[in-house]
Design a protein around this motif. Sequence first.
Motif, PDB file in Angstrom:
ATOM      1  N   CYS A   1     -61.654  -6.257  20.096  1.00 45.18           N
ATOM      2  CA  CYS A   1     -60.639  -7.359  20.615  1.00 45.18           C
ATOM      3  C   CYS A   1     -61.413  -8.565  21.466  1.00 45.18           C
TER       4      CYS A   1
ATOM      5  N   PHE B   1     -54.179  -5.361  19.742  1.00 48.75           N
ATOM      6  CA  PHE B   1     -52.577  -5.320  20.206  1.00 48.75           C
ATOM      7  C   PHE B   1     -52.712  -4.565  21.495  1.00 48.75           C
TER       8      PHE B   1
ATOM      9  N   TYR C   1     -50.340 -16.042  19.965  1.00 46.92           N
ATOM     10  CA  TYR C   1     -49.790 -14.735  19.852  1.00 46.92           C
ATOM     11  C   TYR C   1     -48.457 -14.467  19.075  1.00 46.92           C
TER      12      TYR C   1
ATOM     13  N   VAL D   1     -44.892  -5.049  21.980  1.00 45.87           N
ATOM     14  CA  VAL D   1     -46.346  -5.156  21.379  1.00 45.87           C
ATOM     15  C   VAL D   1     -46.635  -6.774  21.139  1.00 45.87           C
TER      16      VAL D   1
ATOM     17  N   ASN E   1     -53.846  -5.273  11.664  1.00 43.96           N
ATOM     18  CA  ASN E   1     -52.877  -5.592  12.920  1.00 43.96           C
ATOM     19  C   ASN E   1     -53.521  -4.531  14.035  1.00 43.96           C
ATOM     20  N   SER E   2     -53.789  -3.562  13.617  1.00 44.29           N
ATOM     21  CA  SER E   2     -54.373  -2.377  14.837  1.00 44.29           C
ATOM     22  C   SER E   2     -55.760  -2.835  15.383  1.00 44.29           C
TER      23      SER E   2
ATOM     24  N   TYR F   1     -49.660  -9.306  20.047  1.00 50.29           N
ATOM     25  CA  TYR F   1     -50.968  -9.449  19.244  1.00 50.29           C
ATOM     26  C   TYR F   1     -51.473 -10.927  19.382  1.00 50.29           C
TER      27      TYR F   1
END
Length: 526
Positions: free
Chosen positions: A393, A497, A426, A474, A493-494, A476
């Motif tokens: 990330c 986050f 975000y 959560v 999406n994982s 993102y």
Amino acid sequence: MLIVKVSPRTNTAHWGTDWPGINTRLRSNESKGNQYPVLFGIPLIISDLTLTPVRNQGIMRTLLVWLLVTLAIALQAENGSSPNTIGKTRTYYIAAEDILWDFAPSGRDLMFNRPLPALYKNTKFRKTHYVEYTDATFKVRKPQPEWMGILGPVIRAEVGDAVVVHFVNHSTRPLSMHPHGLRYTKDNEGAPYIGPDGRSVPPVLPGDEFTYTWFADESSGPGPGQPSSILWPYHSHVEEPVEVNEGLIGPIIVTAKGKARPDGSPRDVDDEFIGLFMVFDHQQGKEAGMMHSINGYIFSNLPDLSMDSGKHVRWHLFAMGNERDVHTAHWHGKTVYTPQERMDVVRLAPATSTTVDMEADNPGNWMLQCHVADHMEGGMMAFFSIVPPHAACPVNLSDGEFWKDPLKVRFSAKNQSGKTIKSISYTANVFIKPQYLISTYALWRSEKKVPSGGVNAYEFSREMPAPTEPLGWVVYPIGIEYEDGTRWTPQINSECFHVFWRDGNTAQPKVLPPVQTTGIKEKEKD
């Protein structure tokens, strides 16, 4: 040289040795006052031995030494042990404790994005389970993965090891700990019944403690055609059907000699998962009280059963319960195998276990279920996730505050991309219950430049009439534009986050549950 010091007054023998590399010592069962030596990893236990006093104490010493050494040699030969096969002593501190357990904390059927069937109006029941602590004070709990659910802690051993369990009963009824598969003496069986000799081992009363000593000998480990580690259950055995139904059950994993890491786990495996397939009965046979669970969860409420793509994964599955607990565990999306066969369904019956391996090479979110029709209708299923490879990330989120101000959210992000961020967007979802994730449809955008390594504190408005107090937010990052003109968007999406939990203590999940179709819309620009 073997050194044995005999006390004629107490008829006890104290052992030592000056052999290089040999560690013999006296083990003591403090709760029962029993003392016995261990030689070459084998317990030398003499039960109910009475020595008739003789005038010549030297003769008595000679006879006792001869008897003990003969037993040591016999046991050594029988078990095929030698001085270089002595294992470790692995010590555990485990308590039985009462708990209010929720089989479906989300209140939803997460697999199919819908409410629970009307039959399951109540999913909370009083239970008792095993809890591990860090030491003999029994004050600091030892964490275990969330996916283990109601299960007691994993007890590990390599063939040749001794397992010492300091057990304290914090519950309100007499209980015990009884192991399958390991070697033990009568005093360490954990099952109070009266045999032909009239002997019985009493249970551990509420508030009392007992120290169990068990041994992982050759017959405790994997046999021919089995993987390098196998599972045995342990459970309370005073009123065994009642106590297991209450949740007093856990796994023992024994690894083959020479194939274990220092912690006892097998070296040839990247990840291990354990699944108890069991129908817990909380209404004396009425269907509304039948919780068709995997590790104590129904309708896919089992959390965070995830692994990275490319890993060698081992699954230990077992069952317990009644005649209804005949299960056929089935994985979607993958097959599993043993050294002898390949399958995608594993057969289980009460008190049996099966260990199989999987190559996690098919990324996705997949169903693990019992294929018995009645059990499927009762929600005996869960997600398991194989996470595909992805880049790190580009931002690290921290210092979130989502609850003090009902109209504002605040959090910080550190730029770890190596480039200057020109703008970033975000979105956010919220947990309104455990595993119950809904979308907020939030869209937050900031055009503040953030240099590489820099940290920026964000503040965004929110207008959410409900829910007012989610368990967690959560957040993102969904898009980044860099100063050099390049852009970043997440592949999955994982990938990127962070969950800001209201309690501040809940662990970060590796993957997220599916978003349920309830939410509200909001948009904001910083």
